[in-house]
Design a protein around this motif. Sequence first.
Motif, PDB file in Angstrom:
ATOM      1  N   ARG A  11       0.809  -1.220   0.000  1.00 16.36           N
ATOM      2  CA  ARG A  11       0.000   0.000   0.000  1.00 16.36           C
ATOM      3  C   ARG A  11       0.844   1.273   0.000  1.00 16.36           C
ATOM      4  N   CYS A  12       2.184   1.131   0.041  1.00 13.72           N
ATOM      5  CA  CYS A  12       3.082   2.284   0.148  1.00 13.72           C
ATOM      6  C   CYS A  12       2.647   3.162   1.325  1.00 13.72           C
ATOM      7  N   ALA A  13       2.394   2.516   2.444  1.00 14.55           N
ATOM      8  CA  ALA A  13       1.888   3.204   3.633  1.00 14.55           C
ATOM      9  C   ALA A  13       2.982   3.323   4.686  1.00 14.55           C
TER      10      ALA A  13
ATOM     11  N   SER B 221     -23.809  -9.473   7.899  1.00 21.08           N
ATOM     12  CA  SER B 221     -24.947 -10.403   7.903  1.00 21.08           C
ATOM     13  C   SER B 221     -25.562 -10.542   6.511  1.00 21.08           C
ATOM     14  N   THR B 222     -25.359  -9.548   5.647  1.00 23.12           N
ATOM     15  CA  THR B 222     -25.982  -9.552   4.322  1.00 23.12           C
ATOM     16  C   THR B 222     -25.044  -9.956   3.187  1.00 23.12           C
ATOM     17  N   HIS B 223     -23.723  -9.872   3.408  1.00 19.98           N
ATOM     18  CA  HIS B 223     -22.747 -10.169   2.358  1.00 19.98           C
ATOM     19  C   HIS B 223     -21.338 -10.127   2.948  1.00 19.98           C
ATOM     20  N   SER B 224     -20.353 -10.403   2.117  1.00 18.75           N
ATOM     21  CA  SER B 224     -18.937 -10.245   2.475  1.00 18.75           C
ATOM     22  C   SER B 224     -18.298  -9.281   1.487  1.00 18.75           C
ATOM     23  N   THR B 225     -17.267  -8.578   1.948  1.00 13.06           N
ATOM     24  CA  THR B 225     -16.531  -7.656   1.088  1.00 13.06           C
ATOM     25  C   THR B 225     -15.039  -7.945   1.183  1.00 13.06           C
ATOM     26  N   VAL B 226     -14.426  -8.202   0.027  1.00 10.51           N
ATOM     27  CA  VAL B 226     -12.969  -8.302  -0.018  1.00 10.51           C
ATOM     28  C   VAL B 226     -12.456  -6.872   0.042  1.00 10.51           C
ATOM     29  N   ASP B 227     -11.868  -6.538   1.184  1.00  8.60           N
ATOM     30  CA  ASP B 227     -11.401  -5.172   1.407  1.00  8.60           C
ATOM     31  C   ASP B 227     -10.060  -4.920   0.712  1.00  8.60           C
ATOM     32  N   TYR B 228      -9.192  -5.919   0.736  1.00  6.31           N
ATOM     33  CA  TYR B 228      -7.876  -5.728   0.118  1.00  6.31           C
ATOM     34  C   TYR B 228      -7.207  -7.080  -0.100  1.00  6.31           C
ATOM     35  N   ILE B 229      -6.523  -7.201  -1.213  1.00  2.00           N
ATOM     36  CA  ILE B 229      -5.618  -8.326  -1.466  1.00  2.00           C
ATOM     37  C   ILE B 229      -4.274  -7.723  -1.835  1.00  2.00           C
TER      38      ILE B 229
END
Length: 142
Positions: free
Chosen positions: A24-26, A65-73
């Motif tokens: 992420r260059c963080a 509860s409604t879905h999943s989210t791939v936040d980062y790979i």
Amino acid sequence: MIEITLDIDEIRRAQLIDLFMHCRCAPRDFASRLVGSYLQDRGTQVCLALENNAALGFCVLDIYSTHSTVDYIGVAESHKRRGIGCGLLDCALELSIEHTAPFVQAGVGATNIKSRGLFEKKGFSISQDHGSWYMMVKQIKQ
């Protein structure tokens, strides 16, 4: 051999912070706080790819509860194009199935052709075009 794990001890946490900084260059303090918040949030899972106990990649998955989210790979530059991203995304999909999420979504930059290809290879399709990025979705068969 690449191992995908959810077991992140203090040594792996430090490696994850270093990997996050490079992907992420963080700055270290930002990466440390963000990784700490990921690991403390009960609704977030972090899949870590290891080879000989060295962290090579990670995937952050938010489970709702409604879905999943791939936040980062993220995958170390020196280890890209070796199937690590596929393994990490498989881990996220398996976790989503375990938590009975009806679908998984991910935001992908419009110019990030390789990332888009990875998600398409795993059955994701573009559900929304936001100009500079796409929302990609995969329905989960329960």
